[in-house]
Design a protein around this motif. Structure first.
Motif, short mmCIF file in Angstrom:
data_model
loop_
_atom_site.label_atom_id
_atom_site.label_comp_id
_atom_site.label_asym_id
_atom_site.label_seq_id
_atom_site.Cartn_x
_atom_site.Cartn_y
_atom_site.Cartn_z
N LEU A 10 0.83 -1.21 0.00
CA LEU A 10 0.00 0.00 0.00
C LEU A 10 0.86 1.25 0.00
O LEU A 10 0.55 2.22 -0.70
CB LEU A 10 -0.95 0.01 1.19
CG LEU A 10 -2.20 -0.84 1.07
CD1 LEU A 10 -2.96 -0.86 2.39
CD2 LEU A 10 -3.08 -0.33 -0.05
N ARG A 14 0.77 4.05 -2.92
CA ARG A 14 0.56 5.48 -2.62
C ARG A 14 1.72 6.31 -3.19
O ARG A 14 1.51 7.40 -3.72
CB ARG A 14 0.44 5.69 -1.11
CG ARG A 14 -0.82 5.10 -0.53
CD ARG A 14 -0.82 5.16 0.99
NE ARG A 14 -1.94 4.41 1.53
CZ ARG A 14 -1.87 3.64 2.59
NH1 ARG A 14 -0.73 3.53 3.28
NH2 ARG A 14 -2.93 2.97 3.01
N ASP A 15 2.93 5.79 -3.05
CA ASP A 15 4.11 6.49 -3.56
C ASP A 15 4.07 6.60 -5.10
O ASP A 15 4.35 7.65 -5.66
CB ASP A 15 5.38 5.77 -3.10
CG ASP A 15 6.63 6.59 -3.31
OD1 ASP A 15 6.63 7.79 -2.96
OD2 ASP A 15 7.61 6.03 -3.84
N THR A 17 1.41 6.55 -6.93
CA THR A 17 0.33 7.48 -7.24
C THR A 17 0.81 8.92 -7.11
O THR A 17 0.55 9.76 -7.97
CB THR A 17 -0.88 7.24 -6.31
OG1 THR A 17 -1.32 5.90 -6.47
CG2 THR A 17 -2.01 8.20 -6.60
N ARG A 18 1.54 9.18 -6.04
CA ARG A 18 2.07 10.54 -5.82
C ARG A 18 3.01 10.93 -6.95
O ARG A 18 2.93 12.04 -7.48
CB ARG A 18 2.79 10.62 -4.47
CG ARG A 18 3.35 12.01 -4.15
CD ARG A 18 3.99 12.06 -2.77
NE ARG A 18 4.93 10.98 -2.51
CZ ARG A 18 6.21 10.97 -2.91
NH1 ARG A 18 6.69 11.97 -3.60
NH2 ARG A 18 6.99 9.95 -2.62
N PRO A 51 -2.82 13.49 1.46
CA PRO A 51 -2.44 12.39 2.35
C PRO A 51 -3.63 11.75 3.08
O PRO A 51 -3.55 10.61 3.51
CB PRO A 51 -1.49 13.03 3.36
CG PRO A 51 -1.08 14.32 2.77
CD PRO A 51 -2.16 14.73 1.81
N ASP A 55 -7.62 5.02 -0.01
CA ASP A 55 -6.98 4.22 -1.06
C ASP A 55 -7.97 3.92 -2.19
O ASP A 55 -7.58 3.84 -3.35
CB ASP A 55 -6.40 2.93 -0.48
CG ASP A 55 -5.18 3.21 0.39
OD1 ASP A 55 -4.48 4.20 0.13
OD2 ASP A 55 -4.93 2.42 1.32
N ARG A 58 -7.88 6.92 -4.34
CA ARG A 58 -6.61 6.93 -5.09
C ARG A 58 -6.69 5.96 -6.27
O ARG A 58 -6.30 6.28 -7.39
CB ARG A 58 -5.44 6.54 -4.19
CG ARG A 58 -4.97 7.63 -3.28
CD ARG A 58 -3.67 7.21 -2.58
NE ARG A 58 -3.29 8.21 -1.62
CZ ARG A 58 -3.65 8.21 -0.34
NH1 ARG A 58 -4.37 7.21 0.15
NH2 ARG A 58 -3.29 9.18 0.47
N ALA A 116 0.73 1.42 -9.83
CA ALA A 116 -0.06 1.80 -8.66
C ALA A 116 -1.38 1.03 -8.64
O ALA A 116 -1.79 0.50 -7.59
CB ALA A 116 -0.32 3.30 -8.65
N PHE A 120 -2.56 -1.52 -5.68
CA PHE A 120 -3.80 -1.34 -4.92
C PHE A 120 -4.70 -2.57 -5.06
O PHE A 120 -5.26 -3.05 -4.08
CB PHE A 120 -4.57 -0.10 -5.39
CG PHE A 120 -4.06 1.20 -4.83
CD1 PHE A 120 -3.93 1.41 -3.46
CD2 PHE A 120 -3.70 2.25 -5.68
CE1 PHE A 120 -3.47 2.61 -2.95
CE2 PHE A 120 -3.24 3.45 -5.19
CZ PHE A 120 -3.12 3.64 -3.83
#
Length: 126
Positions: A10, A14-15, A17-18, A51, A55, A58, A116, A120
């Motif tokens: 996860l 997230r990383d 996605t960022r 932040p 999820d 995202r 990503a 997920f």
């Protein structure tokens, strides 16, 4: 151990996605010429960078942006193919990219989004 693996996956999702969102912002990505650029005026921007976003939000944003990015890649590849046919650069191995600089950037973003999405989805399948 399973929880630690899922937590790491996860964090990686997230990383990714960022990073994809940062690239989209950096290149002022537009889904088409009349579209607004990827920016804080879009919900997907917040879903990808906030932040506190869930999820699920995202993942949904990644899926939506991936679809739009892939559509734009097709356009850039057509332009790159046309340019390649006109210029006919020396390409003894047939490995030159036949896209534009923008298309190559979009390819990178698409790979980030795909990774990503996969991460997920893998976490939600467990």
């Amino acid at each position: 151990m399973m929880f630690e693996t899922q937590t790491a996956a996860l964090a990686q999702a997230r990383d990714l996605t960022r990073h994809a969102a940062q690239w989209l912002d950096l290149i002022n990505f537009r889904a088409h010429a009349a579209a607004v650029p990827f920016s804080p005026s879009m919900s997907t921007y917040h879903d990808m960078l906030d932040p506190t976003a869930t999820d699920a939000a995202r993942l949904s944003a990644c899926r939506g942006m991936h679809q739009q990015v892939c559509r734009c890649i097709e356009v850039e590849c057509l332009e790159g193919e046309a340019n390649h046919a006109r210029v006919r650069p020396v390409d003894p191995y047939g490995l030159r990219w036949r896209t534009t600089h923008h298309g190559a950037t979009l390819e990178t973003i698409a790979h980030l989004l795909s990774a990503a999405i996969e991460a997920f989805q893998a976490c939600h399948e467990d």
